[in-house]
Design a protein around this motif. Structure first.
Motif, PDB file in Angstrom:
ATOM      1  N   ASN A   1      31.441  38.667  46.548  1.00  0.00           N
ATOM      2  CA  ASN A   1      32.847  38.925  46.211  1.00  0.00           C
ATOM      3  C   ASN A   1      33.015  40.253  45.481  1.00  0.00           C
ATOM      4  N   TYR A   2      32.041  40.599  44.610  1.00  0.00           N
ATOM      5  CA  TYR A   2      32.108  41.905  43.936  1.00  0.00           C
ATOM      6  C   TYR A   2      32.015  43.035  44.956  1.00  0.00           C
TER       7      TYR A   2
ATOM      8  N   MET B   1      27.428  34.124  45.919  1.00  0.00           N
ATOM      9  CA  MET B   1      28.797  34.307  46.399  1.00  0.00           C
ATOM     10  C   MET B   1      29.569  35.242  45.484  1.00  0.00           C
ATOM     11  N   GLN B   2      29.305  35.160  44.179  1.00  0.00           N
ATOM     12  CA  GLN B   2      29.946  36.060  43.225  1.00  0.00           C
ATOM     13  C   GLN B   2      29.564  37.511  43.519  1.00  0.00           C
TER      14      GLN B   2
ATOM     15  N   LYS C   1      32.968  42.960  47.995  1.00  0.00           N
ATOM     16  CA  LYS C   1      34.196  43.004  48.802  1.00  0.00           C
ATOM     17  C   LYS C   1      35.355  43.670  48.082  1.00  0.00           C
ATOM     18  N   LYS C   2      35.434  43.470  46.755  1.00  0.00           N
ATOM     19  CA  LYS C   2      36.605  44.007  46.051  1.00  0.00           C
ATOM     20  C   LYS C   2      36.374  45.362  45.396  1.00  0.00           C
TER      21      LYS C   2
END
Length: 318
Positions: A75-76, A71-72, A78-79
């Motif tokens: 998230n990377y 998940m981390q 995505k941002k």
């Protein structure tokens, strides 16, 4: 069709039927396996509606911690939006990781598919003919890779380090533009190490996530009390630049000989071929980044400044 023919097709069904994957309502059919790593595999898939091809990364999670790590990574993706960083098209989880019942889950990441493959693939092909890249092409691509790294290192509120920069983690577009990929190793740039336990934990992570022949010396033997920062990436960039010149990292050669990569890296040993089409200025750029002492190694802004200066010099001479 006769009975025998139908029977043969039924028996061969497992060879003819392709696996399909449904991700958030979009169906993809798996075409072939593109690659495998220690934590994941990547398949070439095709959207059954648009017929567009993508790369599907699958991460097997054996525990809740594995799921958090996956998940981390998502998230990377995505941002971190930048022209030279790979884009995440879609993602999902299937199953549920629970070590008690020995269940696993999988993270699915849909990414762009680059037909030209990676910089590593490209350099390998060039190495067969021993036809070196033009220095201007090297500098152009390298500055674009540096732009992606600068974006990570300048990220707010907290700078990010990639921690596994290598030619195999750089895709090439049809136009030859480099795209940094595999954000699974990304982490906060600055890490305060407080004690032997901290040091060992970080060293184990580095051994798992950071490719040995591109790994910074401070990640091989981490001191009990120290600060690790984004300059680990600068060392890796030095290895990438060397590989763009001579097809391999300077420490790939050490590894292939069966010698100790650890000792070679910590000693800062870098050998350049005697016969070379590249200037001493290019070798100087590599040495500038391959500084064993991380406190004396430059930050990304200084690297870009020096490479840009060399680019300007080339343009004046031309």
């Amino acid at each position: 069709m006769n009975t025998l023919g139908l029977s043969m097709i039924m028996k061969m069904g497992c060879f003819c039927t392709r696996e399909s994957v449904n991700i958030n309502g979009v169906k993809y059919v798996v075409k072939e396996r593109l690659g495998e790593g220690g934590f994941s595999c990547v398949d070439l898939v095709e959207n059954t509606t648009t017929k567009k091809k993508y790369a599907l990364k699958r991460i097997v999670c054996h525990s809740i911690d594995d799921q958090k790590t996956a998940m981390q990574e998502i998230n990377y993706y995505k941002k971190l939006r930048h022209p030279n960083i790979i884009e995440l098209i879609d993602s999902t989880f299937k199953g549920s990781a629970d070590i008690v019942v020995q269940a696993t889950s999988e993270a699915y990441l849909v990414l762009p598919y680059y037909k030209r493959g990676t910089l590593h693939d490209y350099l390998t092909l060039r190495s067969f003919s021993k036809h070196h890249l033009d220095v201007k092409d090297i500098i152009r691509m390298f500055l674009e890779i540096c732009a992606a790294i600068k974006f990570l290192h300048d990220f707010t509120p907290d700078p990010i380090a990639h921690r596994d920069i290598k030619t195999a983690n750089v895709c090439l577009t049809e136009q030859g533009d480099p795209i940094l990929m595999d954000l699974g190793s990304c982490a906060p740039a600055k890490v305060q190490v407080c004690g032997a336990q901290d040091a060992q934990r970080l060293q184990d992570i580095a051994a798992e996530r950071c490719s040995m022949t591109y790994r910074a010396p401070e990640l091989f033997n981490i001191e009990s009390y120290c600060v690790i920062d984004q300059r680990t990436d600068i060392w890796s960039l030095g290895c990438v630049l060397y590989a763009m010149m001579y097809f391999k990292s300077p420490y790939d050669v050490v590894y292939e000989r069966g010698d100790s990569v650890n000792l070679a890296v910590i000693s800062g040993t870098v050998h350049f071929p005697e016969e070379t089409p590249f200037s001493e200025d290019m070798h100087g750029l590599v040495r500038f980044m391959l500084e064993v002492n991380p406190n004396e190694r430059p930050f990304i802004d200084k690297v870009i400044e020096r490479v840009q200066g060399y680019k300007n010099k080339l343009e004046i001479v031309a």
